[in-house]
Design an enzyme around this catalytic site. Structure first.
Site, mmCIF file in Angstrom:
data_model
loop_
_atom_site.group_PDB
_atom_site.id
_atom_site.type_symbol
_atom_site.label_atom_id
_atom_site.label_comp_id
_atom_site.label_asym_id
_atom_site.label_seq_id
_atom_site.Cartn_x
_atom_site.Cartn_y
_atom_site.Cartn_z
ATOM 1 C CD GLU A 1 13.627 16.536 26.271
ATOM 2 O OE1 GLU A 1 13.137 16.528 25.133
ATOM 3 O OE2 GLU A 1 14.515 15.730 26.622
ATOM 4 C CG HIS B 1 8.595 18.301 24.442
ATOM 5 N ND1 HIS B 1 9.036 17.977 23.182
ATOM 6 C CD2 HIS B 1 9.599 17.958 25.283
ATOM 7 C CE1 HIS B 1 10.243 17.453 23.250
ATOM 8 N NE2 HIS B 1 10.613 17.422 24.512
ATOM 9 C CB CYS C 1 8.175 21.010 17.328
ATOM 10 S SG CYS C 1 6.866 20.231 18.214
HETATM 11 O O1 SUG Z 1 11.872 14.563 20.714
HETATM 12 N N1 SUG Z 1 10.750 13.323 17.640
HETATM 13 C C1 SUG Z 1 10.970 14.462 18.498
HETATM 14 C C2 SUG Z 1 9.879 15.482 18.288
HETATM 15 C C3 SUG Z 1 10.157 16.767 19.033
HETATM 16 C C4 SUG Z 1 9.009 17.711 18.998
HETATM 17 N N2 SUG Z 1 9.303 18.896 19.709
HETATM 18 C C5 SUG Z 1 8.451 19.594 20.492
HETATM 19 N N3 SUG Z 1 7.320 19.120 20.894
HETATM 20 N N4 SUG Z 1 8.837 20.736 20.890
HETATM 21 C C6 SUG Z 1 11.039 14.033 19.978
HETATM 22 O O2 SUG Z 1 10.222 13.195 20.386
HETATM 23 C C7 SUG Z 1 11.339 11.253 16.526
HETATM 24 C C8 SUG Z 1 12.521 10.660 15.797
HETATM 25 C C9 SUG Z 1 12.239 9.306 15.236
HETATM 26 O O3 SUG Z 1 11.468 8.566 15.817
HETATM 27 O O4 SUG Z 1 12.832 8.975 14.194
HETATM 28 C C10 SUG Z 1 11.694 12.416 17.429
HETATM 29 O O5 SUG Z 1 12.789 12.482 17.937
#
Ligand code: SUG
Length: 446
Positions: A173, A249, A370
């Protein structure tokens, strides 16, 4: 001299709320909400402007293009664009949404980067993340790799690897589970890899409510291909309770910069041992103690840390040498977070706090940290990258104009498969590659 350049993702015109990320509470809660892609883009650009105004180098990563017609063809939808969209429209809402997700904006997940001072061949090593844990995110890897290769194109200074072999055993990730500690950016760093589970061998404890995405084996493979010195690496397991509380994460419960680690008391498994190990290794690498700011569950409960995204703030080194905490506005709305910040800002290594409104991204679980990929570059490396992606006042103005011209201010899942909407997306992205001087990076341009 070397500096950290924050590369923020620009959110794509298909930004919407689809509840695609089980384990990410914001994503699960906001499924089906009407999105505002234009506001999302402008909020992201405003954060970049704030960082740029602090005289901190700021870069931009363009979004991947959605939908990925090559993958749709691979899955039997045929070869004709409009016919594919027509057939896709008859699939379930979740299926459609995955192909249109604008999730590449969270560039902390786009790759793991090791600066040239840490690697065996003194080149900057970049491993784009395979993101195998979630289908909509795994769709990012191919185009993300092409985008990195268009920006970090000088092979004398950069190695952009292929993503790791795509299987959940090597679920990667990116930098959201990786922190580099150092005294100053040009000095060798201690690379801290946090994983959620082991794919092979023994897992002591694992999360039960929500899945762990990053594996130890993926982190080890990255360290191996980047040629890191084994003495300057720490691998540690994330606290499974934190994953179960919604910290999908590690960057939801911990953030570090230079010689400072700011984290929740429940961030790591056997946290006391983790801290002892980090301190021992950091002293050997940097000849200096690691500073710690650990927030107790009585000060900020874990659930409140996840809701407010306190630890998803960016810690930025100001030219004055002070540390600025760039926090989401949700932290201003939490009593416990406010009480905590009042007690530490100015009294500890966190000198100043500033808040940014990133509500459209936050509703999908993406806070300030993020949205950025940290790339440490020395002066020569910085000169060789594609200069069109480095933020200036003029570029910012162009991008604000561009978003206002091309983005919708409302998007619903019913709009996604409309060929007219897909043409709009491609027109916007084509204009973007010209603004960022990137050449042809998208499949529809080649
Ligand atoms: O992978 N959300 C992302 C958010 C990523 C955040 N990144 C870090 N914490 N570094 C995920 O969960 C949601 C998309 C949706 O539900 O439409 C989403 O993919």
């Amino acid at each position: 001299m070397a500096d950290e350049v924050n590369f923020d993702g620009l959110i794509g015109p298909t930004h919407h709320f689809a509840g695609l990320a089980f384990g990410n509470i914001a994503s699960m809660t906001n499924k089906g909400r009407i999105s505002n892609p234009k506001a999302a883009a402008l909020q992201g650009l405003h954060k970049m402007q704030v960082v740029h105004a602090l005289s901190i180098k700021q870069g931009i990563l363009p979004p991947v293009c959605r939908p990925d017609f090559a993958v749709l063809s691979n899955l039997g939808f045929g070869d004709n664009r409009n016919a594919i969209l027509n057939k896709l429209a008859s699939q379930s809402t979740d299926f459609i949404a995955a192909f249109f997700s604008a999730s590449s904006v969270w560039t902390a997940n786009s790759a793991t980067v090791s600066p040239s001072t840490d690697t065996f061949d003194r080149r900057v090593h970049i491993t784009p993340a395979n993101l195998t844990a979630k289908f909509h995110r795994a769709l990012e890897a191919t185009q993300t790799t092409a985008i990195f290769r268009a920006i970090f194109r000088d092979e004398q200074h950069f190695v952009v690897h292929d993503p790791l072999f795509a299987n959940t055993a090597f679920g990667d990730e990116g930098a959201a589970n990786h922190t580099r500690f150092c005294t100053s950016y040009e000095q060798p760093g201690l690379e801290f890899f946090v994983y959620g589970r082991q794919a092979f061998g023994k897992n002591t404890i694992t999360s039960v409510r929500f899945p762990a995405r990053q594996t130890l084996e993926a982190s080890q493979a990255i360290a191996r291909r980047h040629g890191l010195n084994a003495d300057n690496i720490v691998y540690w397991q994330q606290n499974p309770h934190a994953i179960d509380a919604g910290a999908f994460h590690n960057d939801v419960v911990a953030v570090g910069n230079k010689d400072l680690l700011f984290c929740h008391a429940d961030a790591f498994l056997h946290q006391q041992d983790a801290i002892v190990e980090l301190q021992k290794r950091f002293l050997l690498t940097a000849k200096k103690p690691l500073s710690l700011l650990v927030v107790d569950g009585r000060e900020v409960p874990l659930a409140e840390a996840v809701k407010s995204y306190l630890f998803n703030s960016q810690i930025l080194s100001l030219p004055s040498g002070e540390n600025l905490l760039l926090a989401p506005v949700e932290c201003e709305e939490s009593d416990s977070v406010q009480a905590y910040l009042k007690s530490v800002i100015g009294q500890t290594s966190l000198h100043v706090v500033q808040y940014v409104d990133l509500r459209e991204s936050m509703l999908n679980g993406g806070g300030p940290a993020c949205l950025r990929l940290r790339v440490v570059l020395n002066d020569e490396e910085l000169r060789t990258i594609n200069q069109g992606v480095l933020l200036s006042d003029a570029l910012l103005e162009d991008l604000v104009r561009w978003a206002n011209k091309h983005y919708r201010d409302q998007l619903r899942s019913e709009d996604l498969c409309d060929p007219q909407f897909v043409t709009e997306v491609e027109t916007a992205l084509d204009a973007l590659t010209q603004i960022l001087q990137l050449g042809a990076i998208y499949p529809f341009q080649i």
